[in-house]
Scaffold this motif. Structure first.
Motif, PDB file in Angstrom:
ATOM      1  N   TYR A  54       0.851  -1.180   0.000  1.00  0.00           N
ATOM      2  CA  TYR A  54       0.000   0.000   0.000  1.00  0.00           C
ATOM      3  C   TYR A  54       0.891   1.236   0.000  1.00  0.00           C
ATOM      4  CZ  TYR A  54      -3.951   3.003   1.324  1.00  0.00           C
ATOM      5  OH  TYR A  54      -4.918   3.970   1.346  1.00  0.00           O
ATOM      6  N   ILE A  55       1.010   1.882  -1.183  1.00  0.00           N
ATOM      7  CA  ILE A  55       1.814   3.103  -1.317  1.00  0.00           C
ATOM      8  C   ILE A  55       0.867   4.285  -1.175  1.00  0.00           C
ATOM      9  CG2 ILE A  55       3.315   4.442  -2.837  1.00  0.00           C
ATOM     10  CD1 ILE A  55       4.151   1.823  -4.137  1.00  0.00           C
ATOM     11  N   ILE A  56       1.168   5.154  -0.247  1.00  0.00           N
ATOM     12  CA  ILE A  56       0.269   6.256   0.090  1.00  0.00           C
ATOM     13  C   ILE A  56       0.853   7.578  -0.395  1.00  0.00           C
ATOM     14  CG2 ILE A  56      -0.650   5.048   2.097  1.00  0.00           C
ATOM     15  CD1 ILE A  56       1.195   6.865   3.805  1.00  0.00           C
ATOM     16  N   ASP A  57      -0.032   8.571  -0.528  1.00  0.00           N
ATOM     17  CA  ASP A  57       0.388   9.927  -0.864  1.00  0.00           C
ATOM     18  C   ASP A  57       0.732  10.635   0.442  1.00  0.00           C
ATOM     19  OD1 ASP A  57       0.724  12.547  -1.661  1.00  0.00           O
ATOM     20  OD2 ASP A  57      -0.944  12.500  -3.074  1.00  0.00           O
ATOM     21  N   PRO A  58       1.977  11.049   0.622  1.00  0.00           N
ATOM     22  CA  PRO A  58       2.370  11.661   1.903  1.00  0.00           C
ATOM     23  C   PRO A  58       1.678  12.984   2.182  1.00  0.00           C
ATOM     24  CG  PRO A  58       4.123  11.885   0.279  1.00  0.00           C
ATOM     25  CD  PRO A  58       3.095  10.989  -0.324  1.00  0.00           C
ATOM     26  N   ARG A  59       0.959  13.533   1.217  1.00  0.00           N
ATOM     27  CA  ARG A  59       0.280  14.810   1.426  1.00  0.00           C
ATOM     28  C   ARG A  59      -1.147  14.620   1.901  1.00  0.00           C
ATOM     29  NH1 ARG A  59       1.217  16.742  -4.598  1.00  0.00           N
ATOM     30  NH2 ARG A  59       0.260  14.673  -4.797  1.00  0.00           N
ATOM     31  N   GLU A  60      -1.634  13.383   1.953  1.00  0.00           N
ATOM     32  CA  GLU A  60      -3.011  13.127   2.336  1.00  0.00           C
ATOM     33  C   GLU A  60      -3.065  12.214   3.552  1.00  0.00           C
ATOM     34  OE1 GLU A  60      -4.900  11.456  -1.027  1.00  0.00           O
ATOM     35  OE2 GLU A  60      -4.742  13.274  -2.269  1.00  0.00           O
ATOM     36  N   ASN A  61      -4.227  12.213   4.198  1.00  0.00           N
ATOM     37  CA  ASN A  61      -4.415  11.320   5.349  1.00  0.00           C
ATOM     38  C   ASN A  61      -4.313   9.871   4.903  1.00  0.00           C
ATOM     39  OD1 ASN A  61      -4.819  13.486   7.077  1.00  0.00           O
ATOM     40  ND2 ASN A  61      -7.055  13.424   6.882  1.00  0.00           N
ATOM     41  N   ILE A  62      -3.860   9.029   5.864  1.00  0.00           N
ATOM     42  CA  ILE A  62      -3.678   7.605   5.575  1.00  0.00           C
ATOM     43  C   ILE A  62      -4.942   6.874   5.997  1.00  0.00           C
ATOM     44  CG2 ILE A  62      -2.253   5.576   5.979  1.00  0.00           C
ATOM     45  CD1 ILE A  62       0.012   7.512   6.794  1.00  0.00           C
ATOM     46  N   GLU A  63      -5.488   6.075   5.080  1.00  0.00           N
ATOM     47  CA  GLU A  63      -6.660   5.255   5.403  1.00  0.00           C
ATOM     48  C   GLU A  63      -6.320   3.799   5.117  1.00  0.00           C
ATOM     49  OE1 GLU A  63     -10.863   4.601   3.335  1.00  0.00           O
ATOM     50  OE2 GLU A  63     -10.809   6.501   4.446  1.00  0.00           O
ATOM     51  N   ILE A  64      -6.320   2.960   6.203  1.00  0.00           N
ATOM     52  CA  ILE A  64      -6.022   1.528   6.066  1.00  0.00           C
ATOM     53  C   ILE A  64      -7.324   0.796   6.300  1.00  0.00           C
ATOM     54  CG2 ILE A  64      -4.511  -0.342   6.787  1.00  0.00           C
ATOM     55  CD1 ILE A  64      -2.692   1.731   8.087  1.00  0.00           C
ATOM     56  N   GLN A  65      -7.841   0.144   5.239  1.00  0.00           N
ATOM     57  CA  GLN A  65      -9.165  -0.453   5.293  1.00  0.00           C
ATOM     58  C   GLN A  65      -9.126  -1.840   5.924  1.00  0.00           C
ATOM     59  OE1 GLN A  65     -10.660  -0.427   1.294  1.00  0.00           O
ATOM     60  NE2 GLN A  65     -11.531   1.619   1.510  1.00  0.00           N
ATOM     61  N   CYS A  66     -10.205  -2.100   6.691  1.00  0.00           N
ATOM     62  CA  CYS A  66     -10.442  -3.449   7.231  1.00  0.00           C
ATOM     63  C   CYS A  66     -11.925  -3.526   7.588  1.00  0.00           C
ATOM     64  CB  CYS A  66      -9.573  -3.731   8.465  1.00  0.00           C
ATOM     65  SG  CYS A  66      -9.826  -5.380   9.143  1.00  0.00           S
ATOM     66  N   GLU A  67     -12.683  -4.280   6.787  1.00  0.00           N
ATOM     67  CA  GLU A  67     -14.108  -4.468   7.025  1.00  0.00           C
ATOM     68  C   GLU A  67     -14.382  -5.965   7.169  1.00  0.00           C
ATOM     69  OE1 GLU A  67     -16.110  -1.979   7.428  1.00  0.00           O
ATOM     70  OE2 GLU A  67     -14.840  -0.339   6.702  1.00  0.00           O
ATOM     71  N   ALA A  68     -15.333  -6.322   8.080  1.00  0.00           N
ATOM     72  CA  ALA A  68     -15.659  -7.737   8.302  1.00  0.00           C
ATOM     73  C   ALA A  68     -17.123  -7.847   8.702  1.00  0.00           C
ATOM     74  CB  ALA A  68     -14.756  -8.341   9.371  1.00  0.00           C
ATOM     75  N   LYS A  69     -17.697  -9.049   8.492  1.00  0.00           N
ATOM     76  CA  LYS A  69     -19.062  -9.339   8.920  1.00  0.00           C
ATOM     77  C   LYS A  69     -19.047 -10.562   9.822  1.00  0.00           C
ATOM     78  CE  LYS A  69     -20.276 -12.331   5.012  1.00  0.00           C
ATOM     79  NZ  LYS A  69     -21.240 -12.583   3.920  1.00  0.00           N
ATOM     80  N   GLY A  70     -20.114 -10.731  10.567  1.00  0.00           N
ATOM     81  CA  GLY A  70     -20.269 -11.876  11.479  1.00  0.00           C
ATOM     82  C   GLY A  70     -21.375 -11.591  12.484  1.00  0.00           C
ATOM     83  N   LYS A  71     -21.837 -12.617  13.223  1.00  0.00           N
ATOM     84  CA  LYS A  71     -22.838 -12.434  14.277  1.00  0.00           C
ATOM     85  C   LYS A  71     -22.356 -13.185  15.506  1.00  0.00           C
ATOM     86  CE  LYS A  71     -27.177 -11.249  12.079  1.00  0.00           C
ATOM     87  NZ  LYS A  71     -28.615 -11.561  11.988  1.00  0.00           N
ATOM     88  N   PRO A  72     -22.258 -12.472  16.555  1.00  0.00           N
ATOM     89  CA  PRO A  72     -22.429 -11.017  16.691  1.00  0.00           C
ATOM     90  C   PRO A  72     -21.384 -10.259  15.910  1.00  0.00           C
ATOM     91  CG  PRO A  72     -21.469 -11.928  18.673  1.00  0.00           C
ATOM     92  CD  PRO A  72     -21.830 -13.116  17.820  1.00  0.00           C
ATOM     93  N   PRO A  73     -21.641  -8.925  15.622  1.00  0.00           N
ATOM     94  CA  PRO A  73     -20.673  -8.137  14.863  1.00  0.00           C
ATOM     95  C   PRO A  73     -19.297  -8.190  15.506  1.00  0.00           C
ATOM     96  CG  PRO A  73     -22.715  -6.925  15.110  1.00  0.00           C
ATOM     97  CD  PRO A  73     -22.835  -8.136  16.013  1.00  0.00           C
ATOM     98  N   PRO A  74     -18.271  -8.349  14.702  1.00  0.00           N
ATOM     99  CA  PRO A  74     -16.923  -8.516  15.279  1.00  0.00           C
ATOM    100  C   PRO A  74     -16.353  -7.195  15.783  1.00  0.00           C
ATOM    101  CG  PRO A  74     -16.818  -8.537  12.896  1.00  0.00           C
ATOM    102  CD  PRO A  74     -18.276  -8.479  13.252  1.00  0.00           C
ATOM    103  N   SER A  75     -15.386  -7.339  16.666  1.00  0.00           N
ATOM    104  CA  SER A  75     -14.560  -6.207  17.117  1.00  0.00           C
ATOM    105  C   SER A  75     -13.226  -6.279  16.377  1.00  0.00           C
ATOM    106  CB  SER A  75     -14.348  -6.262  18.625  1.00  0.00           C
ATOM    107  OG  SER A  75     -13.684  -7.464  18.979  1.00  0.00           O
ATOM    108  N   PHE A  76     -12.489  -5.135  16.347  1.00  0.00           N
ATOM    109  CA  PHE A  76     -11.284  -5.051  15.529  1.00  0.00           C
ATOM    110  C   PHE A  76     -10.096  -4.624  16.380  1.00  0.00           C
ATOM    111  CE2 PHE A  76     -14.867  -4.359  12.732  1.00  0.00           C
ATOM    112  CZ  PHE A  76     -14.579  -5.152  11.626  1.00  0.00           C
ATOM    113  N   SER A  77      -8.934  -5.138  16.017  1.00  0.00           N
ATOM    114  CA  SER A  77      -7.670  -4.721  16.631  1.00  0.00           C
ATOM    115  C   SER A  77      -6.592  -4.778  15.543  1.00  0.00           C
ATOM    116  CB  SER A  77      -7.306  -5.631  17.808  1.00  0.00           C
ATOM    117  OG  SER A  77      -7.111  -6.967  17.361  1.00  0.00           O
ATOM    118  N   TRP A  78      -5.463  -4.061  15.797  1.00  0.00           N
ATOM    119  CA  TRP A  78      -4.390  -3.965  14.806  1.00  0.00           C
ATOM    120  C   TRP A  78      -3.041  -4.283  15.431  1.00  0.00           C
ATOM    121  CZ3 TRP A  78      -4.748  -2.829   9.596  1.00  0.00           C
ATOM    122  CH2 TRP A  78      -5.992  -2.417   9.128  1.00  0.00           C
TER     123      TRP A  78
END
Length: 1322
Positions: A54-78
């Motif tokens: 993932y090569i980013i533009d240093p002049r813009e905010n960084i957005e690192i995507q992570c989306e998931a589904k499940g029941k119950p809705p999942p929690s996220f960590s990095w």
């Protein structure tokens, strides 16, 4: 039991809703429809994530995507770089709500480099944990070029060249392109192209490659920036330019004749050597490059050893220098050969290609939904080169470190599950990796126990067309997977597979629905935990049919067409009929209309040629039928002839004609033409009577008296005229008196005592009756006499005799017939016959203007003595004798005619120092009157012509003997000769100029004390009191000192006078000082034309090398006709054009033949009008024939003398270029060759005779600029054949009587008269 939910198939019914649940039997897996089934748990599934790299533009905010589904809705960590990433401690980092996506705000503060690293996301709920790929975050970089000083590249034409780019390393790598300072892309070709590394390659350079702004640009797309390298300057020299550069320091022979470039066989610039190796990853684009230099430019071809290039995946770029193979696989490995070839040879290079592969899936693990106690399998199979390693994780933890689970067993790339329980639910990760990359897949195992549920809506209604398949849906879910059965009717039995088809997802398919297939169907599903059922209803409808199809049509342009389309459909359905043109909508055009079942098109054009389709559709089916419309050109033709002509309303002077038009033949009739025949006066001849509009079929015709009429009618349309109709009946009109009188009445006497009256007789049609005659009347205009009349028959002339000479008469001619007279005629004025004038002009006197021009004055004669129409005054003038030679000669009289209102005129083209006589006569329509008293006048001296010849004889070591003859045209009394000479060396350099005055009575001299073995250039001309004449030039060489002859002088020859003169020490004791002669840029200038009635003399000035062959091109001015070309004999600077049209403007230009061909600017001249002149016919006079023989003999002698003179100077090249070294102080005119030179003033001659330190080249024709002329024919009027205006300018013409003198006439160095020159051409 293994269960799997499949998606529902869409129903034909418009009432059915799309089913989101799908079922498919695969590895005993069951996808849980979370959006339709509540209270069902499911492990997390990653649905979206950022790319691995993932090569980013240093002049813009960084957005690192992570989306998931499940029941119950999942929690996220990095994690970041393998350790937990606590986002709460960094104020710049936040996680989006209900998402695992991170947003790092660096636009206000912070740096992108701070957050560079490896990130991984984990989505977790009570059933397990799913992980994302390792996401490597790197900011884009677009560094500047390092500063460097680039020297100009100087290269010889034809050599190869590589301009390096070497862009800075960026992230990602930049896109390279070459442009100039104006941001225009540099043109590339087979000869010039950019390599894959960004360098610019020249197979061979040309002069047009010279420029100072070869700029390499690097575009970094990620940051939308472009970096620029310092411009590179390239200078391409040809060998000729190199020779010129070093000529000052090298001898003339060096580089001379060398080629500016050398042809050579190809040689590879990239890659180097004979072999190379290339490695590429599977499914990438394999790009192989070969760039070669050579002259001529080589071409590139590609082959694969032991195989063929894949046709569908192969392409060439960069003018076939780059071979591209898309989606490469291991099968594309091998040896590829490029061949560079030109006419001089070829060179080959072999590239060994190895295709490696990052891991790719063969079987990726799939989610498993199992019921308690069931078995299942997760399979993870991947391939690559080298073979990837397979490793398993559970909930993001290596499976070796995870808690034991007795229900699972690991067997390499497979996990086997048996007798699973709810605690067996987890998310498993499979990782396949090698040195080129990795694959990571999440697959969960979800253990559920659920009773059956039917997901299809209850009581759905299906409508199906007869004989078509019906699909009845029954989507269900349960764990274990339920079984299902279908029933028809409330008490129906179970449906069997021999008639129906049962799909795994519960759908019932009736392959061919019939009327009896209608009814209610019930779906029942069961598993060990329960049962569910659902009813659906099926209706069978009749199909829609087209019972009347549209038919193929061929229609003429401008016509009309109608297509019919009749439809029959089920009465319970609504049918819609639509028309299409070429499967698209009909044009929004008023010419198209739809009426029930018909499509109508009006005023058809070529654009309507198409396929037309009628489409009938209901909610259940759609049918169509098509027909082709062919538009053809209408059969246009001329109309058919009218018919049934009828004459009515018959009156004396009018009649009504009616007719019926014929067929128009697709082109409307625009007009009718009515013609008549007068069978009484002109039988068989049809005349135009009138035209009427094409909308009329009757016409009122005006008639003339005494004519036997018959009529016919012709129809006209845009194609043309019809054939004439049948002729109408005859109609004869009554006689009447004439309505017109004769025209073109004139009264002109043919003799002094008569009057001839003429007229144009009436035609028979205009006679209006029988007995046509003419009443001719006349009387003197200024007398009181009565009219004299005579009636004559139908003639056109009457002669009145016994009239006084040249008296005005009143004349009239009246027509009459047996009925009466025509109206009173118009009276015209005529004259009786003319006689010769009786009186000569008086008080004739002459004013001599200069040596070639005189002005004549006279008193007009009394009008009564003219006895006719005054045409003008005519001057006869002739040269009696030469003032220096009093011998008698035959006389050549010349004539000039002037308007009758003139009392003076100018005589141009006179010979200097000559004795002339003239007289003046008046001219009328009959002829000339008596001559006035002869007047005598003399012309003053002029400058002489060139001496007849100059020859150098008896060359010795230090002396030369010169002999000459006086000028053929001294134009006065010779006062002296002037001799100038100077030495010339082998490089055409000129030495000092020596000037000697020689008495006029001498014809030879000896020059002594000259340098031995030296070439001398001599300039020789005569002088009168009026100035210096034309010069003659010659060259000669003193002999070589042979030792014993040193210092010995030869004796004087004959009675030649010896001239001894002192030479400077430089001339006597050492070689003379020489000056380099500048080369002259070739050009033709000062093109002039002197024209007569049918010919013109063209002259020009030429500057440049000798031995140039000229041509003259001419044509009518303003015309588009091609130029007519005449070749000039030799290198003369004049040419005569003959056969021209009088009074016509011509354009002319002069050009040079050969490789150095060039053309002058255009000049325009006009020939004079054709005018008759009275002259004596001397062609039959005996003395004239003898004179012509003498002239021919003289010309032969002169040709022999010229031939001897031409060969006198040997073969020295300077002799061949005589004109290039003419005296820089004297610019003579070529009078002897017939060119029209210009004048030189005495003052300018005096200045020009000053010696110059340097020689200079003069034009080869020795002409002088036109603005230096004292006078020319242009100053006298409108041209050679013009007349003089009141101020004395020339308006008349003259012609020489063929009583020519011998060739004694003086030639003047002033501008000779173009008329004299023209006479010399005749």
């Amino acid at each position: 039991m293994r269960l799997k939910i499949m998606p529902l198939k869409k129903s034909f019914s418009v009432h059915r809703v799309p089913l989101i649940l799908f079922l498919c039997q695969l590895m005993s897996a069951l996808e849980v429809p979370l959006d339709q089934l509540e209270n069902l748990v499911q492990p997390p599934t990653i649905t979206r994530q950022s790319p691995k790299d993932y090569i980013i533009d240093p002049r813009e905010n960084i957005e690192i995507q992570c989306e998931a589904k499940g029941k119950p809705p999942p929690s996220f960590s990095w994690t970041r770089n393998g350790t937990h990433f606590d986002i709460d401690k960094d104020p710049l980092v936040k996680m989006l709500p209900n998402s695992g996506t991170l947003v790092i705000s660096i636009t206000i503060e912070g740096k992108a480099e701070t957050y560079e690293g490896v990130y991984q996301c984990t989505a977790r709920n009570e059933r397990g944990a799913a992980i994302s790929n390792n996401i490597i975050i790197r900011p884009s970089r677009s560094p500047l070029w390092t500063k460097e000083k680039l020297e100009q590249i100087t290269i010889l034409k034809g050599q190869s060249l590589v301009l390096p780019c070497r862009p800075p390393l960026g992230l990602p790598p930049p896109i390279i392109f070459w442009m100039d300072n104006s941001f225009q892309r540099l043109p590339q070709s087979e000869r010039v192209s950019q390599g894959l590394n960004g360098d610019l390659y020249f197979s061979n350079v040309l002069p047009e490659d010279t420029r100072e702004d070869y700029v390499c640009y690097a575009r970094f797309n990620h940051t939308q920036t472009i970096q620029q390298k310092q411009p590179i300057s390239v200078k391409v020299h040809s060998m000729d330019e190199l020779n010129d550069t070093i000529t000052a320091n090298l001898s003339d022979s060096e580089f001379y004749g060398a080629k500016s470039y050398i042809e050579r066989p190809p040689k590879l610039l990239s890659p180097e050597g004979r072999t190379s190796h290339k490695e590429e990853l599977r499914e990438n684009v394999l790009s192989l490059e070969c760039i070669a230099e050579g002259l001529p430019t080589p071409s590139i071809t590609w082959t694969k050893e032991d195989g063929e290039l894949p046709i569908n995946r192969t392409s060439y770029t960069n003018f076939r220098k780059t071979l591209n193979i898309n989606l490469v696989s291991e099968a594309d490995s091998g040896k590829y050969k490029c061949t560079a070839r030109n006419p001089l040879g070829f060179v080959e290079h072999t590239i060994s290609v190895t295709v490696k592969a990052a891991p790719y899936w063969i079987t990726a693990p799939k989610n498993l939904v199992l019921s308690p106690g069931e078995d299942g399998t997760l399979i993870c199979r991947a391939n690559g080169n080298p073979k990837p390693k397979i490793s398993w994780l559970t909930n993001g933890v290596p499976i070796e470190m995870a808690p034991d689970d007795p229900s699972r067993k690991i067997d390499g790339d497979t996990i086997l599950f048996s007798d699973v329980q709810e605690s067996s639910s987890a998310v498993y990760q499979c990782n396949a990796s090698n040195e080129y990359g990795y694959l990571l897949a999440n697959a969960f195992v979800n253990v559920l126990a659920e009773p059956p549920r039917i997901l299809t809506d209850a009581n759905l209604h299906y409508q199906v067309i007869t004989d078509r398949p019906a699909m009845l849906d029954c989507a269900f879910f349960g764990s274990p997977i339920p079984t299902f059965k279908w029933f028809k009717g409330t008490k129906g039995s179970v449906l069997q597979e021999n008639t129906y088809i049962f799909h795994d997802n519960g759908t019932l398919e009736i392959p061919v629905a019939q009327k009896d297939s209608a009814g209610t169907y019930t779906c029942v599903v069961r598993n060990k935990l329960g049962m569910a059922k659902n009813d659906v209803h099926l209706e069978i409808k009749d199909p829609t049919r087209i019972i009347k199809h549209p038919e193929y049509k061929v229609v003429q342009r401008g016509g009309k067409v109608s297509f019919e389309c009749k439809v029959k459909h089920d009465p319970t359905l609504i049918a819609t009929l639509t028309w299409l043109k070429d499967n698209g909508e009909l044009p929004n055009d008023g010419r198209f209309s739809i009426d029930n079942d018909h499509l109508v098109i009006m005023n058809i054009s070529d654009e309507d040629d198409a396929t037309y389709t009628c489409v009938a559709n209901t909610s259940l089916d759609i049918v169509s039928a098509s027909a082709v419309l062919r538009v053809v050109a209408p059969v246009y033709d001329r109309p058919n002839p009218p018919f049934d002509l009828e004459l009515t309303s018959l009156l004396e002077r009018s009649v009504q004609l009616s007719w019926i038009p014929g067929d128009e033949n697709n082109s409307p009739i625009t007009d009718f033409i009515i013609e008549y025949e007068d069978s009484l006066h002109e039988p068989g001849i049809w005349h135009h009577h009138s035209d009427v509009p094409g909308t009329q079929t009757t016409a009122e015709l005006k008639l003339s008296p005494y004519v036997k009429y018959s009529f016919r009618v012709i129809a006209v349309n845009s194609i043309g005229r019809s054939l004439p109709s049948e002729v109408s009946e005859y109609y004869m009109t009554k006689a009447a008196e004439p309505e017109e009188n004769p025209t073109a009445v004139e009264g002109i006497g043919s003799e002094p005592d008569n009057l001839v009256i003429t007229w144009q007789p009436l035609k028979g049609f205009d006679s209006n009756g029988p007995g046509l005659q003419y009443k001719v009347s006349w009387r003197q205009k200024d007398g009181d006499d009565e009219w004299t009349s005579v009636v004559v028959a139908n003639v056109s002339k009457y002669i009145v005799s016994g009239t006084p000479t040249f008296v005005p008469y009143l004349v009239k001619v009246q027509a009459l017939n047996d009925v009466g007279f025509a109206p009173e005629p118009v009276i015209i004025i005529g004259h009786s016959g003319e006689d010769l004038p009786m009186v000569a002009p008086s008080n004739v006197h002459v004013n001599v203007v200069n040596s070639t021009l005189a002005e004549v004055h006279w008193e007009p004669v009394p009008p009564k003595s003219i006895r006719g129409h005054l045409k003008g005054y005519r001057i006869y003038y002739w040269k009696v004798k030469n003032s220096s030679k009093r011998n008698k000669r035959h006389v050549e009289k010349k004539i000039l005619t002037f308007n009758g209102n003139k009392t003076h005129g100018m005589l141009p083209g006179l010979e200097p120092f000559s004795h002339y006589m003239l007289n003046v006569r008046v001219v009328n329509g009959k002829g000339e009157g008596p001559a006035s008293v002869d007047r005598v006048f003399n012309t003053p001296e002029g400058v002489p012509s060139a001496p007849l010849f100059l020859k150098i004889v008896n060359p010795t070591l230090d002396s030369l003997t010169l002999e000459w003859d006086p000028p053929s045209h001294p134009n006065g009394i010779l006062t002296a000769y002037t001799l100038k000479f100077q030495p010339i060396n082998s490089t055409h350099e000129l030495g000092p100029l020596v000037d000697i005055k020689i008495p006029a009575n001498m014809t030879s001299l000896i020059l002594r004390n000259l340098s031995y073995n030296t070439r001398y250039k001599f300039y020789f001309y005569a002088q009168t009191s009026a100035g210096s004449g034309s010069q003659i030039t010659e060259e000669a060489v003193t002999t070589v000192d042979e030792g014993k002859m040193a210092g010995v002088h030869p004796p004087a020859v004959g009675a030649d006078k010896e001239i001894h003169f002192a030479t400077s020490p430089a001339m006597h004791t050492s070689r003379p000082t020489f000056y380099k002669v500048r080369p002259v840029n070739p050009r033709i200038r000062n093109v002039t034309a002197a024209a007569a009635e049918t010919y013109a003399n063209i002259s020009w000035e030429y500057e440049g090398p000798d031995h140039v062959h000229f041509y003259v091109e001419y044509g009518v001015a303003g015309s588009k006709e091609e130029w007519r070309k005449e070749i000039v004999n030799g290198s003369r600077s004049f040419f005569g054009l003959k056969g021209l049209l009088p009074g016509t403007s011509y354009k002319v230009r002069v050009g040079a033949e050969g490789d150095s061909g060039f053309v002058s600017s255009e000049d325009v001249f006009e020939t004079g009008p054709a005018m008759a002149s009275r002259q004596v016919d001397i062609a039959t006079q005996g003395w004239f024939i003898g004179l012509m023989c003498a002239v021919a003999l003289l010309i032969l002698i002169l040709l022999i003398v010229c031939f001897i003179r031409r060969n006198k100077g040997g073969k020295y090249p300077v002799k061949e270029k005589e004109d290039a070294h003419a005296d820089p102080e004297i610019q003579p005119m070529k009078e002897d060759d017939g060119t029209f030179g210009e004048y030189r003033s005495l003052e300018s001659d005096a200045e020009d005779h000053k010696p110059s330190k340097k020689g200079s080249r003069t034009p080869s024709d020795r002409t002088v600029k036109k603005e230096d002329s004292d006078d020319s024919l242009v100053d006298y009027g409108e041209g050679v054949n013009g007349q003089f205006n009141e101020d004395g300018s020339f308006i008349g013409q003259y012609s020489g009587k063929k009583e020519k003198e011998p060739a004694e006439g003086n030639e003047s160095s002033e501008a000779p008269s173009p008329v004299n020159a023209m006479n010399s051409f005749v």
